[in-house]
Design an enzyme around this catalytic site. Structure first.
Site, PDB file in Angstrom:
ATOM      1  N   ASP A  51       0.820  -0.657  -0.369  1.00 13.73           N
ATOM      2  CA  ASP A  51       0.310  -0.201   0.010  1.00 13.73           C
ATOM      3  C   ASP A  51       0.640   1.230  -0.417  1.00 13.73           C
ATOM      4  O   ASP A  51       1.948   1.062   0.465  1.00 13.73           O
ATOM      5  CB  ASP A  51      -0.927   0.198   1.267  1.00 13.73           C
ATOM      6  CG  ASP A  51      -2.386   0.547   0.790  1.00 13.73           C
ATOM      7  OD1 ASP A  51      -2.015   1.749   0.821  1.00 13.73           O
ATOM      8  OD2 ASP A  51      -3.277   0.517   2.013  1.00 13.73           O
TER       9      ASP A  51
HETATM   10  C1  BGC Z   1      -5.392   3.131   0.438  1.00 10.11           C
HETATM   11  C2  BGC Z   1      -5.059   2.626  -0.657  1.00 10.11           C
HETATM   12  C3  BGC Z   1      -5.288   2.891  -2.684  1.00 10.11           C
HETATM   13  C4  BGC Z   1      -3.505   3.978  -2.143  1.00 10.11           C
HETATM   14  C5  BGC Z   1      -3.105   3.986  -3.729  1.00 10.11           C
HETATM   15  C6  BGC Z   1      -4.059   3.936  -0.033  1.00 10.11           C
HETATM   16  O1  BGC Z   1      -4.020   5.311   0.995  1.00 10.11           O
HETATM   17  O2  BGC Z   1      -4.653   2.309   1.829  1.00 10.11           O
HETATM   18  O3  BGC Z   1      -6.855   1.144  -1.349  1.00 10.11           O
HETATM   19  O4  BGC Z   1      -5.156   2.080  -3.548  1.00 10.11           O
HETATM   20  O5  BGC Z   1      -3.923   4.714  -0.966  1.00 10.11           O
HETATM   21  O6  BGC Z   1      -3.926   5.594  -3.762  1.00 10.11           O
END
Ligand code: BGC
Length: 720
Positions: A261
């Site tokens: 993530d």
């Molecule tokens: C989220 C993810 C997301 C990623 C990219 C993170 O803050 O938890 O679900 O895909 O950001 O935007």
């Protein structure tokens, strides 16, 4: 053309084939292409493939004809472009997309075919927008209704989430776009999400929090998995040896790539050895990412073996080649009529009719002269907020607009906000006056993405904000025909007014066709068929994580213990005999269905279905409609304690009025099994199981006992 010239041409083509490297030859097996490409890469080129070079890309390798890889959020549409080095929108004019209903709404359709249509839109639009990997679906189980991101996920039940995720992923990937299932695993709250250490027993992990991921890997062959922000058992999930190396890649045989993530990586050594293949979003210059210079230095010093890098690169290349990045892919399309129709269909199927006393709904416009529409959510546009799942919708039909379009100027529709953040009392007064003057009041209220259903924070309670409880009470007192429409991504308390209004509808965040879909349900063009994918409790105090206090949720001193264990969602309410406000699987229709004639037809082979649940379903009411028939299993005397009942099968069936159909739902050994940590596998014990079938977890109309003739053990590491 002369024969000699033709032969020369053919020879030339053969020569070109011979000169074409194996990795560029679509006729070669994927693994051969991967091996060939890997052998051509320099150390720096390899490193470039395992970390980002902008917010949502990895670097191109022009020498070898490798384009940049583009990723994009998110679960309910292709996000607008940002960056390159910030999350600030790129201010493009070509990055609009279809705004589908949010994932919890998809879950409320209980329809894998709706999930297929949904994934198909996302895959098609991802291609048109030049994306290679789509960051969804999200399948984190609703452990508490307070989780700010529940709206992005598929509800409280692992079986339902798994069935929908599998359809969604297959459809996305049919467009040569990799789906990235997230967040692996146990990312069930936003409070301290980057640091909280989740402790839970092995059965709970296996039976509640992993099945949707497991099905995605084994059945849908998902190409990417995103690690979660939190820790599990003391190790960050983005480089968690147990989750990634042992379970995901070891036991399940996952061949694709694990990405972090965004800013979920914390340590180079763990990132190198514990199963991470692609580092995204770290808050450092790209060259300083954990899998960039520090990894390179360690490789140079012999601290890390080159094989560790090669394995990561191999997985990245495998996804690239298997999704035909180097071969030419479908161009894709955006905002087509078919996409709009899919958005509308999913929205229509997702709406849950919670209460309909005295057949208040559907409304007949020919019998109405005036409607008072009340509430900020009647006009509030929802696409562009909530966190990483936001997107730039081509359009968004608000509930008010949907109603206006439906009734035209035949009915006098008034609108008053009734509430707003920091609302003045006169808003309530005006709404009450409007309600009093109208034939019907429709209060369109609930939550929003500003401070409730959103990434980065959890709700503190389940109450409707902005004084909405009082508003509904006063409107209902002014007009007995008051219909409450909730726009939300998670349950809310309704005790303050549920007995004072005749009709309640849960409309979720319905995407860009949400207003049309809602109007269809309110005026009876659409017979509601959504069912709750999560329990709506009476009050926060009844929820599974409440009794244990802060150590259970949201955690103390950086750690949290899932003491409720397996008793998540209806497993909790049913086992503890707590009456919910609306149970899991619940949803009314404008018609009625009768269940009859249950037959449990045993299978013969443990590898095939163990038993087929057969029954007859009849539409006994006046209109066409769809019912979600649900199959719950209960074990009479289990060797390990089990929840009172568990969903193990369902089917959505459309029936014209007066028609009857025989339904068959197969159950395999896993439907009877619990996870036995001592045996490291799934055990379906010989003995008696009660199988119940009905229209919700608390409306079970048919019941039969099935004697499982022998114990079936499926080792955790078994490949499907
Ligand atoms: C989220 C993810 C997301 C990623 C990219 C993170 O803050 O938890 O679900 O895909 O950001 O935007």
């Amino acid at each position: 053309m002369a024969l000699a010239a033709l032969l020369a041409l053919a020879g030339g083509a053969r020569a070109a084939d011979a000169a074409r490297p194996v990795y560029l030859d679509p006729g070669q097996p994927v693994e051969a292409r991967v091996a060939d490409l890997l052998s051509r890469l320099t150390l720096d080129e390899k490193l470039a493939l395992v970390h980002a070079d902008s917010k949502f890309t990895t670097a191109a390798l022009p020498r070898l004809g490798i384009p940049p890889r583009w990723m994009s959020d998110g679960p309910h549409g292709v996000r607008e472009d940002v960056g390159p080095d910030t999350f600030v929108p790129a201010a493009r004019t070509d990055d609009f997309s279809t705004y589908l209903p949010v994932a919890i709404a998809l879950a409320a359709t209980w329809n894998p075919d709706a999930a297929r249509a949904y994934g198909d839109v996302i895959g098609d639009e991802a291609r048109k927008r030049g994306k290679d990997i789509m960051l969804g679906p999200g399948v984190n189980i609703m452990r508490t209704p307070l989780n700010g991101r529940n709206f992005e996920f598929l509800g409280e039940d692992p079986f339902l989430a798994a069935r929908l995720a599998v359809s969604y992923i297959r459809a996305v990937q049919a467009h040569d776009v990799a789906a990235c299932i997230k967040h692996f695993a146990a990312n069930n709250q936003e409070t301290q999400r980057g640091t909280i250490d989740v402790e839970m027993d092995e059965r709970t992990l296996r039976e509640i929090y992993l099945p949707a991921f497991e099905a995605a890997v084994k059945e849908a062959h998902v190409w990417a998995v995103m690690g979660a922000y939190n820790e599990l058992r003391g190790q960050h999930c983005c480089h968690n040896d147990y989750l990634l190396n042992q379970v995901l890649k070891g036991e399940w045989g996952f061949p694709g790539l694990v990405m972090s993530d965004w800013n979920g990586v914390h340590d180079t050594r763990e990132a190198v050895f514990n199963g991470l293949d692609l580092e995204m979003g770290t808050n450092k210059p790209y060259a300083e990412y954990y899998l960039a210079r520090p990894f390179r230095d360690g490789l140079g010093q012999g601290v890390y073996p080159l094989a560790a890098l090669d394995e990561k690169v191999r997985r990245n290349l495998r996804v690239m080649i298997a999704t035909h990045v180097l071969d030419g892919r479908p161009e894709g399309a955006i905002n087509t009529a078919a996409h709009q129709a899919a958005a509308r269909r999913v929205a229509e199927e997702s709406i849950v009719l919670l209460k309909n006393a005295g057949a208040t709904l559907p409304l007949d416009p020919s019998q109405l002269t005036s409607i008072a529409v009340i509430g900020e959510n009647a006009v509030k546009l929802q696409a562009h907020s909530g966190g990483s799942s936001t997107l730039k919708a081509f359009y968004e039909v608000s509930p008010l607009e949907g109603i206006l379009r439906r009734v035209g100027d035949r009915v006098n529709v008034t609108y008053s906000p009734g509430y707003r953040k920091d609302a003045a009392a006169e808003l309530v007064g005006r709404a009450v006056a409007a309600a009093k003057a109208a034939d019907v009041a429709v209060v369109i209220c609930g939550l929003n993405h500003d401070g409730f259903d959103r990434e980065g924070a959890d709700r503190r309670d389940l109450k409707l904000p902005y004084g909405q409880d009082g508003l509904i009470q006063r409107v209902a007192a002014a007009n007995p025909r008051t219909i409450v429409v909730l726009v939300s991504g998670s349950p809310v308390e309704m005790e303050a007014w549920i007995d004072r209004v005749p009709a309640v509808v849960e409309a979720w965040y319905g995407g860009m066709e949400g207003g049309n879909a809602l109007a269809g349900v309110l005026f009876g063009d659409v017979n509601p068929s959504g069912k709750l994918p999560c329990t709506f409790p009476r009050r926060l105090e009844d929820t599974p994580t409440y009794a244990g206090g802060a150590p259970v949720f949201p955690g103390v001193n950086g750690a949290e213990h899932y003491e409720e264990g397996l008793l998540v969602g209806y497993r909790w309410y049913d086992t503890k005999a707590i009456e919910p406000l609306f149970p899991f699987g619940f949803g009314l229709s404008y018609t009625t269905f009768a269940y009859s004639n249950l037959r449990l037809v045993p299978g013969t082979d443990a590898s095939g279905p163990v038993v087929t649940v057969q029954f007859d379903l009849a539409n006994t009411g006046p209109r066409a409609g769809a019912e979600v028939a649900q199959v719950y299993v209960h074990q009479a005397s289990p060797g390990l304690p089990r929840p009172a009942q568990e969903l193990k099968g369902f089917q959505k069936i459309s029936l014209p009025p007066g028609e009857r159909q025989t339904i068959s739902i197969p159950l395999d050994a896993r439907a009877f099994a619990f996870y036995d940590p001592a045996r490291h596998g799934w055990v379906a014990e010989q003995g008696t199981f009660t199988i119940q079938v009905g229209g919700s977890s608390r409306d079970l109309r048919l019941q039969g006992d099935f004697p499982l003739p022998r114990t079936i053990v499926e080792p955790a590491a078994a490949k499907d």
